[in-house]
Scaffold this active site. Structure first.
Site, mmCIF file in Angstrom:
data_model
loop_
_atom_site.group_PDB
_atom_site.id
_atom_site.type_symbol
_atom_site.label_atom_id
_atom_site.label_comp_id
_atom_site.label_asym_id
_atom_site.label_seq_id
_atom_site.Cartn_x
_atom_site.Cartn_y
_atom_site.Cartn_z
ATOM 1 C CE LYS A 184 -0.891 7.167 6.742
ATOM 2 N NZ LYS A 184 -0.535 6.139 5.775
ATOM 3 C CG PHE A 234 -1.795 1.288 1.175
ATOM 4 C CD1 PHE A 234 -3.005 1.288 0.488
ATOM 5 C CD2 PHE A 234 -1.372 2.467 1.774
ATOM 6 C CE1 PHE A 234 -3.774 2.442 0.406
ATOM 7 C CE2 PHE A 234 -2.143 3.622 1.698
ATOM 8 C CZ PHE A 234 -3.342 3.603 1.019
ATOM 9 C CG ASP A 263 5.757 4.117 1.746
ATOM 10 O OD1 ASP A 263 5.760 4.846 2.766
ATOM 11 O OD2 ASP A 263 4.764 3.985 1.000
#
Ligand SMILES: *Cc1c(COP(=O)(O)O)cnc(C)c1O
Length: 416
Positions: free
Chosen positions: A269, A155, A240
């Site tokens: 985030k 993802f 990531d």
């Protein structure tokens, strides 16, 4: 200690307000999410207060964007101070915060250059563009021939190019045609990465631990083997760390657990402190230096408000306090979760204060567990039907973890 009196404040609001707010959202917001029926009014630390005055313990932390909890005083103070000075100039001009943020983030990460963006997906997109350009200009790949290797179950966000290498049919169905130039191989299998690599491979893009997939930790040697392969074949390793990074796993980066330093870090985030969207591509100038004026950009990327928040987040991470706390509380969380094995739970995967909990499908779906927990004032999110993901704010107390796990145990007994 936590008791019922702590989770229910005096109900001040009218009880129909929740239904009305949800109806407004359902009528006027695109239906691209399936939220739990909780309407937040305010929040502090690990706790969300809804529009009726009920308090909920937040064990999702906005998918790790709230590693420092809701409205951490240090972060709010930095944002408020910056609101009084300058919030946006665009990259057409410099701001004082911009250069300082980039320098401090580069130094903290151990690289020398930063490309600030806003959302995680933008950081991923930017990383892919940089890797391709690096491939053509530095590695000498013939124009238009670059390929990038990704992992199954990944993802990395929701944009068209990123979903082009997703193997989740929900993410891809109806959204083609897709961007070419990606090869997906099984996660955790370094031999598969080697087999897929050729002279036109410019990068391997990986989550060191897969978050959305349900906190999937790869075999211990995987990342080191992929790192060695990338070095040997002249391929960029792009990590990531948007969800796994910045103290969540008990280290600054999930890569640190495996002794691996990627060529490119993608951050997002928690970098925005739960206040602003702030993401970044962090690498050395031999990679990020391929970008020239006009070739990439973002109106809001690197804005002074976000940079002021980001600098505070970096200062908080520099102390190591949050990393240590996530490791310590994570050990405790794992002990508590392991006790549920065989009692409605079939598997538990954790790294630091981050857990994927597989619910016995004979007992309930993940969604049913999340809804039952919500009625007990604990907020979690299901993923992939039978898994619930726990990523509490790192400021959570051990007693709060215990209380939440008591609720989970009782929910599983009730449903079982
Ligand atoms: C959330 C996430 C993204 C996308 O971030 P957005 O800010 O939602 O665009 C990318 N990669 C990983 C690993 C993520 O968890």
């Amino acid at each position: 200690m936590i008791d019922a009196a702590m989770v229910t404040e005096t109900a001040t609001a009218d009880p129909g307000v929740t239904e009305r707010d949800i109806a407004l959202a359902e009528r006027h917001a695109a239906h691209n999410y399936h939220p739990l029926p909780v309407v937040a009014d305010r929040a502090e630390g690990c706790w969300i207060t809804d529009v009726e005055g009920d308090r909920y313990l937040d064990l999702l932390a906005a998918y790790s964007a709230l590693n420092f909890g809701h409205r951490h005083p240090q972060i709010i103070a930095a944002a408020q101070a910056q609101l009084e000075k300058v919030t946006l100039v665009s990259r057409a001009f410099y701001s004082a915060e911009f250069g300082r943020f980039c320098a401090e983030l580069a130094e903290f990460v151990g690289k020398d250059m930063v490309l600030p963006m806003n959302t995680g997906a933008e950081a991923v997109e930017s990383g892919l563009k940089v890797a391709r350009k690096w491939g053509y200009e530095v590695k000498g790949v013939p124009d238009g021939r670059a390929n990038i290797i990704t992992a199954s179950g990944n993802f990395h966000g929701r944009t068209t190019s990123i979903i082009s290498f997703s193997d989740d049919p929900v993410a891809t169905a109806g959204f083609g045609p897709f961007t070419p130039g990606f090869r997906t191989v099984p996660f955790g299998d370094s031999a598969a990465v080697a087999a897929a690599t050729d002279e036109h491979t410019v990068a391997v893009l990986l989550e060191p631990v897969q978050g959305e997939a349900g906190i999937v930790v790869p075999p211990p040697d995987y990342l080191r083997e992929v790192r060695a392969l990338c070095t040997q074949r002249g391929v960029l390793l792009i990590a990531d760390e948007i969800q796994s990074g910045l103290a969540r796993t008990g280290r600054t980066f999930a890569c640190d657990h495996f002794g691996v330093v990627p060529d490119v870090y993608l951050l997002g985030k928690a970098l925005g402190g739960g206040v602003v969207p702030l993401s970044a591509v962090v690498a050395n100038s031999d990679v990020l230096g391929v970008l020239r004026p006009g070739q990439h950009g973002s109106t809001f990327g690197g804005n002074p408000l976000a940079c002021a928040v980001g600098r505070t987040v970096i200062a908080m991470l520099r102390t190591g306090e949050y990393q240590d706390r996530a490791a310590r509380l994570g050990d405790h969380l794992k002990v508590r979760l392991d006790r549920l094995l065989g009692h409605g739970v079939t598997e538990v995967r954790t790294l630091g204060l981050w857990a994927g909990v597989d619910i016995d499908r004979r007992v309930a779906t993940g969604r049913q567990v999340a809804e039952a927990l919500m009625h007990r004032k604990v907020l979690v999110k299901d993923t992939h039907l039978t898994t619930i993901r726990l990523a509490p704010p790192i400021v959570i107390e051990e007693s709060e973890i215990d209380w939440a796990l008591d609720q989970l145990a009782e929910v599983l007994t009730e449903l079982g």
